[in-house]
Design an enzyme around this catalytic site. Structure first.
Site, PDB file in Angstrom:
ATOM      1  N   ASP A  80     -64.980   7.602 -12.399  1.00  0.00           N
ATOM      2  CA  ASP A  80     -63.553   7.287 -12.473  1.00  0.00           C
ATOM      3  C   ASP A  80     -63.254   6.753 -13.865  1.00  0.00           C
ATOM      4  O   ASP A  80     -63.925   7.155 -14.810  1.00  0.00           O
ATOM      5  CB  ASP A  80     -63.160   6.316 -11.351  1.00  0.00           C
ATOM      6  CG  ASP A  80     -61.713   6.545 -10.924  1.00  0.00           C
ATOM      7  OD1 ASP A  80     -60.845   6.645 -11.801  1.00  0.00           O
ATOM      8  OD2 ASP A  80     -61.445   6.627  -9.714  1.00  0.00           O
ATOM      9  N   HIS A 116     -68.199  17.100 -24.595  1.00  0.00           N
ATOM     10  CA  HIS A 116     -68.550  18.421 -24.063  1.00  0.00           C
ATOM     11  C   HIS A 116     -68.608  18.356 -22.543  1.00  0.00           C
ATOM     12  O   HIS A 116     -68.751  17.279 -21.952  1.00  0.00           O
ATOM     13  CB  HIS A 116     -69.894  18.895 -24.631  1.00  0.00           C
ATOM     14  CG  HIS A 116     -71.077  18.090 -24.178  1.00  0.00           C
ATOM     15  ND1 HIS A 116     -71.730  18.319 -22.997  1.00  0.00           N
ATOM     16  CD2 HIS A 116     -71.691  17.022 -24.747  1.00  0.00           C
ATOM     17  CE1 HIS A 116     -72.713  17.449 -22.864  1.00  0.00           C
ATOM     18  NE2 HIS A 116     -72.701  16.636 -23.914  1.00  0.00           N
TER      19      HIS A 116
END
Ligand SMILES: *[C@@H]1O[C@H](CO)[C@@H](O)[C@H](O)[C@H]1NC(C)=O
Ligand SMILES: *[C@@H]1O[C@H](CO)[C@@H](O)[C@H](O)[C@H]1NC(C)=O
Ligand SMILES: *[C@@H]1O[C@H](CO)[C@@H](O)[C@H](O)[C@H]1NC(C)=O
Ligand SMILES: *[C@@H]1O[C@H](CO)[C@@H](O)[C@H](O)[C@H]1NC(C)=O
Length: 508
Positions: free
Chosen positions: A218, A293
């Site tokens: 989160d 990435h």
């Protein structure tokens, strides 16, 4: 003193980098040093009924030590393991620090909600670990949604939090609610791979957050409303949800937020600004040098984030937001492209800048960029202002997107697995060292002022008071030993020199 930008600023010196100057509104951190606090009094929890056992409740000892030192002193939790089964609320402190050299464990039978350690209405405060080994273990992997968060600071001002590992909260790891003039740094957060386990949530003003690693699923470092003058840099969102502004609702009031050097891998997003409906303003936000990435979303301002409840209002007015220097790759550029700026039709965004955003896809060969009701410059943005529109640009090439990756990137912690307590890392962005050395690397300790960002030049006397003179005897509560200490080591009768930790001994 490397960490000093805001302070030097306050002191009128000029080593300050201009961005720091612009973003913070004044000095941050406690106003008296750790050494000065410890010189006044040290409240070792072992003298207040503490028991070094991970399965014995230490709430009463921590609370008693706080009460004894909260008007000036240092609460000391020595190396060792300490259980907690009743959550502590420490409030009303002035000129107090907590040096957590040991590890606090949730006693697994204790499942009440709330916060294991809540600090409120406190100023000139430092929560740190003198040996950089202090940690809290929440054993979130055993738990369910109503169990405790780890740390909450409410209405705390002139403070710092650093060198502590926050591990496996059942809910949020650290929340700063209405806090100001703070510095949070050299911290690692490692939670399970689940929503609702936020890393750092902050709302308030004039806070500098830097050199933090977050693993969870989160929020990584998230700013909520109301907030102003928050500077966030050197952040490693290591298999996290990613960082955000939000969720934003009615009467949003956010300004002067600056993130830079944020590295995200395997996150939900590199950065998201999320709202649905709502009102108020978000202005003067700069998101610079974001690398990453294998993230799902990349740059995403989304005023139609329907997974939150729709707030009252026509939409938030987003003004003057710059995204620049973004590099790396995302998971699927055709599905969730690198740039999504989706503004409310009732309140189109203005002054949005997207420049040097070079992101390429890891699957397929296109990157979709979508702009909706957004005005400014770069990619699919329209210049000028006013009116609704949607433009999609599909890129089939990318340049300059290669990034240096972080060492030791691996996969998330699953659920149902105990998470070991990690060491605090020594880099939080590829190629960058932390702005302040770790306490452990510094010789650390409650009496070392080496890394404090807090002792303003306006208060030199507090610093030199520590030793209490070069020779003769030390008086009650004065320092009489510890690494780096060169003052008197004898205590005035009837007091004896008592070693509190490697760095501090006191006449008691
Ligand atoms: C928490 O409890 C709910 C309802 O009992 C359950 O559906 C869910 O799987 C539980 N979550 C975890 C992480 O144990
Ligand atoms: C916080 O520190 C500033 C100086 O940096 C001082 O002016 C202010 O009074 C302090 N606030 C509190 C509540 O101590
Ligand atoms: C836009 O925000 C930046 C900070 O990100 C600030 O320096 C600049 O003054 C703001 N511009 C306007 C026109 O408010
Ligand atoms: C990233 O997180 C994973 C999972 O928690 C951990 O194993 C790994 O060591 C972390 N990488 C670094 C560089 O801290």
């Amino acid at each position: 003193m490397k960490t000093l930008s805001p302070l030097l600023l306050a002191a009128g010196l000029s080593l300050v980098e201009p961005w720091a100057q612009a973003q913070l509104s004044g000095s941050v951190g406690p106003t008296t040093s750790r050494a000065a606090k410890a010189a006044k009094k040290v409240c070792n929890i072992m003298n207040y009924g503490g028991v070094a056992s991970a399965t014995t409740d230490n709430s009463a000892a921590i609370t008693a030590a706080w009460n004894a030192c909260k008007s000036g002193g240092e609460v000391y939790i020595p190396s060792g393991n300490y259980g907690l089964s009743t959550w502590v609320t420490l409030s009303g402190g002035t000129g107090v620090s907590i040096n957590l050299e040991g590890v606090i464990y949730r006693i697994t039978s204790a499942t009440a909600g709330g916060h294991m350690i809540a600090i409120s209405s406190t100023s000139d405060f430092e929560f740190y670990s003198g040996n950089s080994k202090g940690a809290m273990q929440g054993y979130g992997y055993l738990l369910n949604a109503s169990d405790p968060r780890l740390v909450r600071l409410t209405k705390v001002t002139n403070f710092s939090f650093h060198d502590i590992a926050l591990v496996d909260a059942a809910q949020f790891h650290i929340v700063m609610d209405t806090c100001s003039n703070g510095e949070v740094y050299n911290t690692i957060i490692r939670g399970g791979s689940l929503g609702g386990l936020d890393g750092v949530d902050i709302w308030g003003s004039n806070v500098w957050i830097h050199d933090i690693e977050v693993t969870n699923k989160d929020e990584c470092i998230t700013v909520k409303s109301p907030a102003s003058n928050i500077l966030i840099e050197n952040i490693f969102c290591n298999w996290s949800g990613g960082s955000a502004l939000g969720s934003l609702g009615a009467n949003t009031d956010i300004s002067n937020i600056y993130y830079r050097n944020v590295y995200s891998q395997n996150c939900n997003q590199m950065y998201m600004i999320k709202s649905w409906g709502g009102s108020g303003t978000v202005r003067n936000v700069k998101l610079e040098n974001f690398w990453g990435h294998t993230n799902a979303y990349t740059l995403n301002l989304n005023a139609y984030w329907t997974s939150m409840t729709q707030a009252a209002g026509n939409g938030i007015s987003y003004q003057n937001i710059t995204f620049s220097g973004w590099k790396g790759t995302n998971s699927n550029g055709a599905q969730r492209g690198s740039v999504q700026v989706l503004c409310p039709s009732g309140v189109p965004c203005t002054g949005i800048t997207v420049k040097d955003v070079n992101i390429w896809t890891e699957s397929g060969s296109t990157e979709k960029e979508i702009c909706q009701n957004a005005y400014g410059s770069g990619t699919c943005l329209k210049s000028g202002s006013g009116g609704t529109y949607t433009t999609t640009v599909t890129r089939t090439t990318a340049s300059n997107y290669a990034i240096q990756t972080m060492p030791g990137e691996i996969k998330a912690w699953g659920l149902g697995t105990q998470i070991p307590i990690p060491a605090i890392p020594t880099t939080f962005f590829p190629g960058l060292k932390p702005i302040s050395a770790l306490m452990a690397a510094n010789g650390g300790g409650g009496s070392s002022p080496t890394t404090t960002t807090t002792t303003t030049t306006a208060k030199p006397t507090t610093m030199s008071a520590t030793g209490g003179g070069g020779s003769g005897t030390q008086s009650q509560y004065g320092q009489c030993g510890g690494s780096g200490y060169s003052g008197p080591t004898a205590c005035a009768a009837p007091y004896a020199c008592s070693t509190q930790n490697t760095y501090y001994a006191q006449c008691l």
